[in-house]
Each structure stands twice: as structure tokens, then as C-alpha cells.
Design a protein around this motif. Structure first.
Motif, PDB file in Angstrom:
ATOM      1  N   GLY A  15       0.817  -1.224   0.000  1.00  0.00           N
ATOM      2  CA  GLY A  15       0.000   0.000   0.000  1.00  0.00           C
ATOM      3  C   GLY A  15       0.847   1.269   0.000  1.00  0.00           C
ATOM      4  O   GLY A  15       0.451   2.304  -0.560  1.00  0.00           O
ATOM      5  N   SER A  16       2.013   1.167   0.624  1.00  0.00           N
ATOM      6  CA  SER A  16       2.922   2.311   0.686  1.00  0.00           C
ATOM      7  C   SER A  16       3.505   2.655  -0.682  1.00  0.00           C
ATOM      8  O   SER A  16       4.152   3.686  -0.841  1.00  0.00           O
ATOM      9  CB  SER A  16       4.082   1.967   1.626  1.00  0.00           C
ATOM     10  OG  SER A  16       4.748   0.800   1.142  1.00  0.00           O
ATOM     11  N   GLY A  17       3.256   1.778  -1.676  1.00  0.00           N
ATOM     12  CA  GLY A  17       3.836   1.986  -3.007  1.00  0.00           C
ATOM     13  C   GLY A  17       5.147   1.232  -3.182  1.00  0.00           C
ATOM     14  O   GLY A  17       5.719   1.231  -4.269  1.00  0.00           O
ATOM     15  N   PHE A  18       5.603   0.560  -2.103  1.00  0.00           N
ATOM     16  CA  PHE A  18       6.868  -0.165  -2.185  1.00  0.00           C
ATOM     17  C   PHE A  18       6.690  -1.448  -2.993  1.00  0.00           C
ATOM     18  O   PHE A  18       5.777  -2.232  -2.738  1.00  0.00           O
ATOM     19  CB  PHE A  18       7.365  -0.511  -0.768  1.00  0.00           C
ATOM     20  CG  PHE A  18       8.684  -1.207  -0.776  1.00  0.00           C
ATOM     21  CD1 PHE A  18       9.869  -0.490  -0.904  1.00  0.00           C
ATOM     22  CD2 PHE A  18       8.754  -2.586  -0.693  1.00  0.00           C
ATOM     23  CE1 PHE A  18      11.091  -1.134  -0.942  1.00  0.00           C
ATOM     24  CE2 PHE A  18       9.983  -3.248  -0.724  1.00  0.00           C
ATOM     25  CZ  PHE A  18      11.149  -2.518  -0.850  1.00  0.00           C
ATOM     26  N   VAL A  19       7.559  -1.636  -3.976  1.00  0.00           N
ATOM     27  CA  VAL A  19       7.473  -2.834  -4.818  1.00  0.00           C
ATOM     28  C   VAL A  19       8.362  -3.920  -4.208  1.00  0.00           C
ATOM     29  O   VAL A  19       9.585  -3.814  -4.229  1.00  0.00           O
ATOM     30  CB  VAL A  19       7.912  -2.537  -6.271  1.00  0.00           C
ATOM     31  CG1 VAL A  19       7.763  -3.792  -7.135  1.00  0.00           C
ATOM     32  CG2 VAL A  19       7.096  -1.387  -6.852  1.00  0.00           C
ATOM     33  N   ALA A  20       7.717  -4.951  -3.641  1.00  0.00           N
ATOM     34  CA  ALA A  20       8.465  -5.996  -2.931  1.00  0.00           C
ATOM     35  C   ALA A  20       8.797  -7.183  -3.829  1.00  0.00           C
ATOM     36  O   ALA A  20       9.805  -7.849  -3.614  1.00  0.00           O
ATOM     37  CB  ALA A  20       7.657  -6.476  -1.718  1.00  0.00           C
ATOM     38  N   LEU A  21       7.936  -7.467  -4.813  1.00  0.00           N
ATOM     39  CA  LEU A  21       8.212  -8.571  -5.754  1.00  0.00           C
ATOM     40  C   LEU A  21       7.995  -8.081  -7.177  1.00  0.00           C
ATOM     41  O   LEU A  21       7.009  -7.389  -7.462  1.00  0.00           O
ATOM     42  CB  LEU A  21       7.280  -9.766  -5.493  1.00  0.00           C
ATOM     43  CG  LEU A  21       7.431 -10.519  -4.171  1.00  0.00           C
ATOM     44  CD1 LEU A  21       6.428 -11.676  -4.116  1.00  0.00           C
ATOM     45  CD2 LEU A  21       8.843 -11.031  -3.948  1.00  0.00           C
TER      46      LEU A  21
END
Ligand code: ATP
Length: 235
Positions: A15-21
Motif C-alpha cells: 500500500g505504501s507503493g513499495f514494490v516488494a516482488l
């Protein structure tokens, strides 16, 4: 042979906009021990949480023994046992009650003989009447594994099973995992430790910054580990 787990084009943006994968493709073979190796924040927990149906992917598809984890969650989840990183085991419940209750959550009929077999295999039988809060950290880890096995899954995920444990318990854990594999359970474990992957795995995947940068048979990967680039990635 059909893969027991099939992951296609998996992406996760929190949700924070962080791309984890970022577009993970991965097939896990039936009956293997697969180690997912990577540094802090690489995306290991995110990946296994999605495969186990705990976190929703932003894109992509996961099949567990042919069942789509999003469309057919209950059938897929029955195939999977998960041992999470955190030990949530400070309760007043006994070992026996905890493991039995966990089986019930999956809608499986009671089976005292099976639970006894699991507790004996994990050297928990003598502690079956103990409250979880009374147990050592090592015993709590065993209870987490017993819970994950309570519904007779074909696939077991272990998220950093030996993080912060002493050398003796680490060796016990390795032995337990091998025994489970020998009984036909497919094992996927995450780890920071190259030596753990080397000791345990049939195949190893290396993940970094949300990308699966390679998947190899153990022997081939170990040959590459001499290379500086890969060592830097894993630090
Ligand atoms: P570790 O080895 O430290 O457990 P990991 O490889 O398991 O790390 P993840 O826990 O999957 O990594 O985290 C991948 C990235 O996603 C990290 O940068 C993390 O901060 C971020 N992240 C994880 N969960 C969330 C969340 N709920 N919201 C936002 N960002 C998250």
C-alpha cells in the motif's frame, strides 16, 4: 512430473507503493527441498506469504497442487503447512491441545494416532501436557512445526526456521526437515545462510530486491558462489 507449486508472473506492491516482488516465476518439484536464499528485505517472506494465501498478490498466479490460491483458497491451503518466522506460542494451552485445535481449523476429522506420530517425530511427546509458555525456544519451534503438520499437508513452508537458534538446534532442525522430506513432504525454506541452503537443499533460488535472480541445482550454485557478484548479492 507436474510441479507441486507453480508461480507465474508474481508481483507485489504494498500500500505504501513499495514494490516488494517484481515478476517472479518459479516451479517447485514434488518431493524436493527448495531453499530460497536472500538478504534482509529481499522479498522471501512476501513470496511465501502470497503462496500460502496470507497476502494477496498485486499480479500473477499461484497454483498449489493444481489449486489456484486465490480462486480455490480452501483446497489449496489444505495442501500447505506454514511455519512462520515469529513464535506465537506464549499461551496457556497444552502442546496437545494446540496441535489438535490447529488440525480442526482445517476441517480435518480428529486423528489422535496421527498427532501422536507427529509429536513423537518432533520429540514433543513427553511434553504433550506442558503449556506452551513453559517451553524453551527450541521446543516452541518444534510446536510450530507440529501445528503446521497437523492437517497432513503435502507441502511445508519454513520461514527462516533457524534464525537465532544455536548450532545444536540448527542441526536438529536440519535432521527433522530431512526426515519429513523422506516421508514425502515437499519442503520450501527461506534462509539467510548459504551453509544452511548448501546442507539442506536439492535446489536453491536466490532472491534479491524482489527479483528471483537464479534457480539452480545445489551443486551448480555452489560452483558459482566463488564468483564475487553473487557473494555481494547475498550480503
Ligand atoms: P527478512 O530476511 O529480513 O525477513 P525478507 O526477504 O523476508 O526479509 P520481506 O519481509 O518479504 O523480506 O520484505 C520485502 C520488502 O517489503 C522489505 O523492504 C519490507 O520492508 C517490505 N514490506 C514487507 N511487508 C510490508 C508491508 N506490509 N508494507 C510495506 N512494506 C512491506
Amino acid at each position: 512430473m507436474d510441479p507441486i507449486i507453480s508461480v507465474t508472473g508474481l508481483g507485489k506492491t504494498y500500500g505504501s507503493g513499495f514494490v516488494a516482488l517484481r515478476g517472479i516465476d518459479l516451479e517447485i518439484r514434488r518431493g524436493e527441498i527448495f531453499a530460497l536464499l536472500g538478504p534482509n528485505g529481499a522479498g522471501k517472506t512476501t513470496l511465501i506469504s502470497i503462496v500460502c494465501g496470507i497476502v494477496n498478490p498485486s499480479k500473477g498466479r499461484v497454483l498449489a497442487d493444481g489449486h489456484d490460491i486465490l480462486r480455490d483458497y480452501r483446497a489449496a491451503r489444505r495442501k500447505i503447512g506454514l511455519v512462520p518466522q515469529e513464535l506465537c506460542t506464549d499461551s496457556f494451552e497444552s502442546v496437545w491441545a494446540t496441535v489438535t485445535f490447529s488440525r480442526g481449523l482445517f476441517g480435518k476429522a480428529p486423528n489422535a494416532a496421527y498427532i501422536e506420530q507427529v509429536l513423537r517425530q518432533l520429540s514433543l511427546w513427553d511434553k504433550r501436557h506442558a503449556q506452551l509458555r513453559e517451553l524453551s525456544g527450541g521446543m516452541k519451534r518444534r510446536v510450530m512445526i507440529a501445528k503446521a503438520l497437523s492437517h497432513e499437508p503435502d507441502i511445508l513452508f519454513l520461514d527462516e526456521p533457524t534464525a537465532g537458534v544455536d548450532v545444536e538446534l540448527r542441526r536438529d532442525m536440519w535432521e527433522m526437515v530431512r526426515q519429513l522430506r523422506d516421508r514425502g513432504v515437499t519442503i520450501i525454506l527461506t534462509t539467510h545462510y548459504i551453509e544452511e541452503a548448501e546442507e539442506m537443499a536439492d535446489r536453491i533460488g536466490v532472491i534479491n530486491k524482489g527479483r528471483l535472480i537464479l534457480v539452480e541445482e545445489k551443486r551448480q550454485l555452489m560452483a558459482k558462489l566463488g564468483k564475487k557478484e553473487l557473494r555481494v548479492t547475498l550480503q
